[in-house]
Design a protein around this motif. Sequence first.
Motif, PDB file in Angstrom:
ATOM      1  N   THR A   1     -76.897  81.726 -40.074  1.00 59.81           N
ATOM      2  CA  THR A   1     -75.605  82.406 -40.127  1.00 59.81           C
ATOM      3  C   THR A   1     -75.276  82.786 -41.551  1.00 59.81           C
ATOM      4  OG1 THR A   1     -74.819  81.112 -38.234  1.00 59.81           O
ATOM      5  CG2 THR A   1     -73.153  82.256 -39.545  1.00 59.81           C
ATOM      6  N   CYS A   2     -74.847  84.019 -41.716  1.00 63.65           N
ATOM      7  CA  CYS A   2     -74.388  84.520 -43.014  1.00 63.65           C
ATOM      8  C   CYS A   2     -72.893  84.795 -42.896  1.00 63.65           C
ATOM      9  CB  CYS A   2     -75.157  85.791 -43.382  1.00 63.65           C
ATOM     10  SG  CYS A   2     -74.446  86.689 -44.782  1.00 63.65           S
ATOM     11  N   GLU A   3     -72.097  84.252 -43.817  1.00 65.29           N
ATOM     12  CA  GLU A   3     -70.647  84.455 -43.820  1.00 65.29           C
ATOM     13  C   GLU A   3     -70.215  85.006 -45.179  1.00 65.29           C
ATOM     14  OE1 GLU A   3     -69.325  80.773 -40.860  1.00 65.29           O
ATOM     15  OE2 GLU A   3     -68.907  80.671 -43.017  1.00 65.29           O
ATOM     16  N   VAL A   4     -69.364  86.008 -45.150  1.00 67.17           N
ATOM     17  CA  VAL A   4     -68.781  86.547 -46.378  1.00 67.17           C
ATOM     18  C   VAL A   4     -67.271  86.534 -46.219  1.00 67.17           C
ATOM     19  CG1 VAL A   4     -68.567  88.531 -47.907  1.00 67.17           C
ATOM     20  CG2 VAL A   4     -70.798  87.945 -46.930  1.00 67.17           C
ATOM     21  N   HIS A   5     -66.612  85.844 -47.116  1.00 67.46           N
ATOM     22  CA  HIS A   5     -65.155  85.692 -47.053  1.00 67.46           C
ATOM     23  C   HIS A   5     -64.507  86.475 -48.186  1.00 67.46           C
ATOM     24  CE1 HIS A   5     -61.193  83.842 -46.637  1.00 67.46           C
ATOM     25  NE2 HIS A   5     -61.211  83.691 -47.952  1.00 67.46           N
ATOM     26  N   ASP A   6     -63.378  87.128 -47.882  1.00 66.26           N
ATOM     27  CA  ASP A   6     -62.535  87.711 -48.929  1.00 66.26           C
ATOM     28  C   ASP A   6     -61.081  87.507 -48.532  1.00 66.26           C
ATOM     29  OD1 ASP A   6     -61.192  90.461 -48.043  1.00 66.26           O
ATOM     30  OD2 ASP A   6     -63.160  90.380 -47.100  1.00 66.26           O
TER      31      ASP A   6
ATOM     32  N   LEU B   1     -78.781  94.693 -37.127  1.00 64.56           N
ATOM     33  CA  LEU B   1     -79.806  93.754 -37.576  1.00 64.56           C
ATOM     34  C   LEU B   1     -79.591  92.340 -37.048  1.00 64.56           C
ATOM     35  CD1 LEU B   1     -80.171  94.816 -41.331  1.00 64.56           C
ATOM     36  CD2 LEU B   1     -81.761  95.315 -39.455  1.00 64.56           C
ATOM     37  N   SER B   2     -78.352  91.980 -36.750  1.00 66.81           N
ATOM     38  CA  SER B   2     -78.049  90.613 -36.340  1.00 66.81           C
ATOM     39  C   SER B   2     -78.036  90.498 -34.824  1.00 66.81           C
ATOM     40  CB  SER B   2     -76.701  90.170 -36.910  1.00 66.81           C
ATOM     41  OG  SER B   2     -75.666  91.017 -36.454  1.00 66.81           O
ATOM     42  N   GLU B   3     -78.171  89.260 -34.355  1.00 65.35           N
ATOM     43  CA  GLU B   3     -78.080  88.993 -32.923  1.00 65.35           C
ATOM     44  C   GLU B   3     -76.625  88.996 -32.463  1.00 65.35           C
ATOM     45  OE1 GLU B   3     -80.433  86.011 -30.106  1.00 65.35           O
ATOM     46  OE2 GLU B   3     -78.968  84.971 -31.359  1.00 65.35           O
ATOM     47  N   ASP B   4     -75.739  88.546 -33.334  1.00 68.24           N
ATOM     48  CA  ASP B   4     -74.314  88.503 -33.029  1.00 68.24           C
ATOM     49  C   ASP B   4     -73.548  88.563 -34.337  1.00 68.24           C
ATOM     50  OD1 ASP B   4     -72.045  88.421 -31.524  1.00 68.24           O
ATOM     51  OD2 ASP B   4     -72.186  86.296 -30.996  1.00 68.24           O
ATOM     52  N   TRP B   5     -72.323  89.045 -34.296  1.00 70.53           N
ATOM     53  CA  TRP B   5     -71.498  89.106 -35.493  1.00 70.53           C
ATOM     54  C   TRP B   5     -70.028  89.094 -35.067  1.00 70.53           C
ATOM     55  CZ3 TRP B   5     -67.926  92.849 -36.949  1.00 70.53           C
ATOM     56  CH2 TRP B   5     -67.878  93.982 -36.106  1.00 70.53           C
ATOM     57  N   GLY B   6     -69.155  88.872 -36.032  1.00 71.45           N
ATOM     58  CA  GLY B   6     -67.745  88.848 -35.712  1.00 71.45           C
ATOM     59  C   GLY B   6     -66.897  88.677 -36.957  1.00 71.45           C
ATOM     60  N   VAL B   7     -65.600  88.601 -36.735  1.00 70.45           N
ATOM     61  CA  VAL B   7     -64.624  88.425 -37.819  1.00 70.45           C
ATOM     62  C   VAL B   7     -63.636  87.355 -37.394  1.00 70.45           C
ATOM     63  CG1 VAL B   7     -62.902  89.541 -39.282  1.00 70.45           C
ATOM     64  CG2 VAL B   7     -64.824  90.876 -38.381  1.00 70.45           C
ATOM     65  N   ARG B   8     -63.310  86.446 -38.281  1.00 73.33           N
ATOM     66  CA  ARG B   8     -62.270  85.459 -37.993  1.00 73.33           C
ATOM     67  C   ARG B   8     -61.304  85.389 -39.168  1.00 73.33           C
ATOM     68  NH1 ARG B   8     -66.709  81.959 -39.254  1.00 73.33           N
ATOM     69  NH2 ARG B   8     -66.264  80.644 -41.071  1.00 73.33           N
ATOM     70  N   ASN B   9     -60.046  85.230 -38.855  1.00 72.43           N
ATOM     71  CA  ASN B   9     -59.019  85.094 -39.878  1.00 72.43           C
ATOM     72  C   ASN B   9     -58.957  83.660 -40.365  1.00 72.43           C
ATOM     73  OD1 ASN B   9     -58.221  87.798 -39.686  1.00 72.43           O
ATOM     74  ND2 ASN B   9     -56.889  87.346 -37.944  1.00 72.43           N
TER      75      ASN B   9
ATOM     76  N   TRP C   1     -68.967  87.333 -40.276  1.00 74.34           N
ATOM     77  CA  TRP C   1     -70.179  86.548 -40.120  1.00 74.34           C
ATOM     78  C   TRP C   1     -71.199  87.308 -39.278  1.00 74.34           C
ATOM     79  CZ3 TRP C   1     -71.431  85.563 -35.071  1.00 74.34           C
ATOM     80  CH2 TRP C   1     -70.403  85.625 -34.139  1.00 74.34           C
ATOM     81  N   ALA C   2     -72.460  87.000 -39.523  1.00 73.51           N
ATOM     82  CA  ALA C   2     -73.564  87.574 -38.755  1.00 73.51           C
ATOM     83  C   ALA C   2     -74.580  86.475 -38.501  1.00 73.51           C
ATOM     84  CB  ALA C   2     -74.205  88.738 -39.514  1.00 73.51           C
ATOM     85  N   GLU C   3     -75.127  86.463 -37.308  1.00 72.46           N
ATOM     86  CA  GLU C   3     -76.007  85.374 -36.885  1.00 72.46           C
ATOM     87  C   GLU C   3     -77.352  85.945 -36.434  1.00 72.46           C
ATOM     88  OE1 GLU C   3     -74.519  81.719 -34.561  1.00 72.46           O
ATOM     89  OE2 GLU C   3     -75.446  83.010 -33.043  1.00 72.46           O
ATOM     90  N   GLN C   4     -78.420  85.244 -36.832  1.00 72.64           N
ATOM     91  CA  GLN C   4     -79.765  85.650 -36.453  1.00 72.64           C
ATOM     92  C   GLN C   4     -80.503  84.471 -35.834  1.00 72.64           C
ATOM     93  OE1 GLN C   4     -81.897  88.136 -39.576  1.00 72.64           O
ATOM     94  NE2 GLN C   4     -80.349  87.072 -40.768  1.00 72.64           N
ATOM     95  N   PRO C   5     -81.387  84.727 -34.893  1.00 78.11           N
ATOM     96  CA  PRO C   5     -82.214  83.636 -34.366  1.00 78.11           C
ATOM     97  C   PRO C   5     -83.278  83.249 -35.370  1.00 78.11           C
ATOM     98  CG  PRO C   5     -82.873  85.719 -33.393  1.00 78.11           C
ATOM     99  CD  PRO C   5     -81.659  86.013 -34.222  1.00 78.11           C
ATOM    100  N   LEU C   6     -83.660  81.999 -35.347  1.00 77.90           N
ATOM    101  CA  LEU C   6     -84.758  81.508 -36.184  1.00 77.90           C
ATOM    102  C   LEU C   6     -85.984  81.291 -35.304  1.00 77.90           C
ATOM    103  CD1 LEU C   6     -82.927  78.950 -38.494  1.00 77.90           C
ATOM    104  CD2 LEU C   6     -83.988  81.097 -39.202  1.00 77.90           C
TER     105      LEU C   6
END
Length: 225
Positions: A160-165, A192-200, A210-215
């Motif tokens: 999982t990759c997360e970028v916060h601002d 490119l990702s399997e799933d992604w989203g935004v959370r407050n 965030w974006a999620e990839q399978p390993l």
Amino acid sequence: MAGRQGDAGVQLCLHTLTSDTRGERPCFLHHRARVRTFVQRAGRPGPPPAAVGPRPGALQDICDDAVNRLGNAPATGDAVLLLARTGVFPADQVASWDLDNQPESVGQARARTRRRLATWGVDDETAYTTELIVSELVTNAIRYGAPPVQLRLIKGRTLTCEVHDSSPSAPHVRHARTVDEGGRGLFISAQLSEDWGVRNTSDTGGKTVWAEQPLPAQPPATETA
């Protein structure tokens, strides 16, 4: 909804408010105290007494046992009980960096991601894809978000990759025209990702994309003489 703090995080219990045949009271609401007590006790460590059921057990087993203990009172519709339990990642499986709100931070984020994924033993294809996702999400955060900007990588069953601002404005996927120089970042990450989203995030008033990839499955360890 009920929740409890456990050794591995928080266990949440959610249920519907289906009414009984007379329409007088929701069946799960009527038995909420019994369900909550059972779920809390079933999630605690230690040997279970015979009257309580398995603990700690798989969430499906706990759900099944909790519903069975409510008896056979008829209801007008389907009743749903949902359990969720958070997990705690080992410290060496999480990496985070604070980034300057400058374009140069994009390259630094990619380089840090490359080194961390190499340390984790992530395969080259997944690592390359993750670098692209990091580049696009960090670029978006710097260009359209607000400082401070933070990058976090989490390696579990997935990567999982997360970028916060600090901007509360949620990004939207755009379909850029051929002549457009930008506007493809989130679209590329989503592809490119399997799933992604935004959370407050309530504590900072910002958001996390965030974006999620399978390993790939790791080969079993081989024993050597």
